[in-house]
Design a protein around this motif. Sequence first.
Motif, PDB file in Angstrom:
ATOM      1  N   HIS A   1      98.127  39.638  36.479  1.00 37.42           N
ATOM      2  CA  HIS A   1      98.712  40.181  35.120  1.00 37.42           C
ATOM      3  C   HIS A   1      99.899  40.892  35.218  1.00 37.42           C
ATOM      4  O   HIS A   1     100.921  40.861  34.496  1.00 37.42           O
ATOM      5  CB  HIS A   1      97.655  40.871  34.440  1.00 37.42           C
ATOM      6  CG  HIS A   1      96.122  40.029  33.937  1.00 37.42           C
ATOM      7  ND1 HIS A   1      95.301  40.570  33.374  1.00 37.42           N
ATOM      8  CD2 HIS A   1      96.426  38.776  34.124  1.00 37.42           C
ATOM      9  CE1 HIS A   1      94.652  39.575  33.038  1.00 37.42           C
ATOM     10  NE2 HIS A   1      94.997  38.412  33.460  1.00 37.42           N
TER      11      HIS A   1
ATOM     12  N   GLN B   1     102.698  32.849  31.896  1.00 36.17           N
ATOM     13  CA  GLN B   1     101.928  33.923  30.867  1.00 36.17           C
ATOM     14  C   GLN B   1     100.719  32.856  30.462  1.00 36.17           C
ATOM     15  O   GLN B   1      99.593  33.765  30.141  1.00 36.17           O
ATOM     16  CB  GLN B   1     102.736  34.051  29.666  1.00 36.17           C
ATOM     17  CG  GLN B   1     103.713  35.174  29.881  1.00 36.17           C
ATOM     18  CD  GLN B   1     104.740  35.319  28.858  1.00 36.17           C
ATOM     19  OE1 GLN B   1     105.026  34.269  28.055  1.00 36.17           O
ATOM     20  NE2 GLN B   1     105.072  36.529  28.557  1.00 36.17           N
TER      21      GLN B   1
ATOM     22  N   SER C   1      96.759  34.713  31.236  1.00 38.38           N
ATOM     23  CA  SER C   1      95.942  34.990  30.256  1.00 38.38           C
ATOM     24  C   SER C   1      94.361  34.536  30.449  1.00 38.38           C
ATOM     25  O   SER C   1      93.605  35.099  30.110  1.00 38.38           O
ATOM     26  CB  SER C   1      96.502  34.582  28.843  1.00 38.38           C
ATOM     27  OG  SER C   1      96.457  33.098  28.957  1.00 38.38           O
TER      28      SER C   1
END
Length: 709
Positions: free
Chosen positions: A365, A353, A357
Amino acid sequence: MALDADEEILQDFLVEAGEILEKLSEQLVDLEQHPDDSDLLNAIFRGFHTVKGGAGFLQLEALVNCCHSAENVFDILRNHKRKVTPDLMDVVLEALDNVNAMFEEVRNREEPTPAPDELIEALDALAKPESEDAPAVEAPTPAQEPSSADVGQQGDQGDITDEEFEQLLDALADEKSDGQKPVGNEQVSTPAESAGGSDSDEITDDEFEALLDQLHGKGQFAGAPAEDEAPKADIDTSGGSEKSSGDADLISDDEFENLLDELHGKGAGPSAGAAAGEPKPAPAPSSKAEPAPEPKKAEAKAESKAASKPAPAPAPAREAAPAGETTVRVDTKRLDDIMNMVGELVLVRNRLQRLGSESEDEHMHKAVANLDVVTTDLQAAVMQTRMQPIKKVFGRFPRVVRDLARSLKKEVNLVMHGEETDLDKNLVEALADPLVHLVRNSVDHGVEAPDVREKAGKPRAGTVTLSAEQEGDHILLSIVDDGAGMNPDVLRRKAVEKGLYDQDAADRLTDNECFNLIFAAGFSTKDQISDVSGRGVGMDVVKTKIGQLNGQINIMSEQGKGTSIIIKVPLTLAIMPTLMIMLGDQSFALPLVNVVEIFHLDLTKTNIVDGKECIVVRDKVFPLFHIKRWLVHGAAGQAEPENAHVVIVAMGTKQVGFVVDQLIGQEEVVIKPLGRALQGTPGMAGATITGDGRIALIIDVPSLLQHYG
């Protein structure tokens, strides 16, 4: 004991008997409140009977003897030949304690220690009716079989006693030698007539099936209709179609399982047909009734309605069999290993994650988002396998309250709510001792004596309410009593006497802070020490244990009305939601359960109270601690910034402020134990790997403040 018994058989016994013994403890206390509940009496009788049967199979004679004596007492009670009294319950509960002790010895592969002779004698004395004519109700001999009315009653109970089973065997042996034997009001056709007789000491298949007829198919002890022509066609142990004489020599595994279910009361008993409202007689006797039935047999069949319906009896057992195949017994260590692997997966997800990002790739994503969903679902599913109802803890309290109230000569009712609330099995085990302390404290300190309650306009019997409910990812436990409550002034005076506070500091304590004084080590409001309380140790242990579980405990009390103790603990200890913070350039994790609020603060506006730096927020005063000075090497001599983030954390019932350099955000972490060199480091609960791949230490708030604050 058969120590070399098959391990699988032994484990089955331990699981089944363990559940029965847990339930018996609750049922016995419930029986004292409802002494005329026949269903409860029968359930307790069956419980002791089932444990005795399993113990007998494993040759655990000491366990068999104790269960047998207790079983006899409940046989008398359920036949209304003796009444339930507190003294009788004392003896029975002592017998249950001995059975539990022997059960634990068996669990540890030790030979069980026999119950004391005095206890067995006391049970045997209670197993006789209260009336003077004790011989009239002794176990009937083979020549004095029960009447058909008794047979109907026995059918309702679904079980036969060992004595009755022995009588049937004796009757069968006599039939082999005499040809026919009168039983009750009819003649029993012997297996010797229908199968040609046997000189062997063993019984043949035909004789065994005839015995089954007597047990369940043809009115139990009232005898069977004439079946000399084709006895095998009448017997259907599986509840299905009739068996032909060609395959009557063997019974299938399902039929044998159904037979065992009937004998031990797990399947439907002979009264199943009657209970279901099926008036249709058994098909076998009606299909073979060529001559009109003899008057005596017709009369016996009319009298024993419940026993005349053998066909429906085994059916529920056959239908219930597949349900047992849907469950699997798994070693808890294997579940722990799976949980650890899920924890590692959570760490990988956090890392991805963080990397996702920083990426602008849309497919990346989406993949990370899908991984997040699957990991969360997998984590929840594995967590569910570790969950147990808190009833496993609550189940012991009826007995605890009953025994303590009796020893203190008080009248106390225990009310329980939310027993089916699930939480992690490790928490279930860890909460047992703290809750026992709190419940005992409510009975001893909280609830007044009956006379005192009457003078205060209260009912003679006090009430202790124990409840559990889930709130988000936490469990709320409450112990509430309607007793005398706590007097803050008495607590202030005791605190000064014990040297915990000086008079000025004690006078400034709020009522809530006074109530929390009972958690201080060595603090007790009792002037005399008893075997129940007075040493000031129990509540200190409770607070320490709840703190170790990352939980909080709070007390509310109103004088004359009662006291409430609220405990808040996380659902699990395996994966912990935390607030990630930075002290200097090092990451630390604060358990989110301890975090109350966060705000930005001008450090030039602090105050000094009792020599400690404090801040005032919404008219509340919080002590302020710069934990960077404690945890980061070389930070003590650095200049303090004028502005900083302050995290208000709760430690038990107190709230304090921690000054931190930077807030990173919320993150789920997996607790890893500290290495050998760091074990025992004050203020550290463990370590974890953060989303950016760094190692962060998890702060143990109570330990940190105790050591440094």
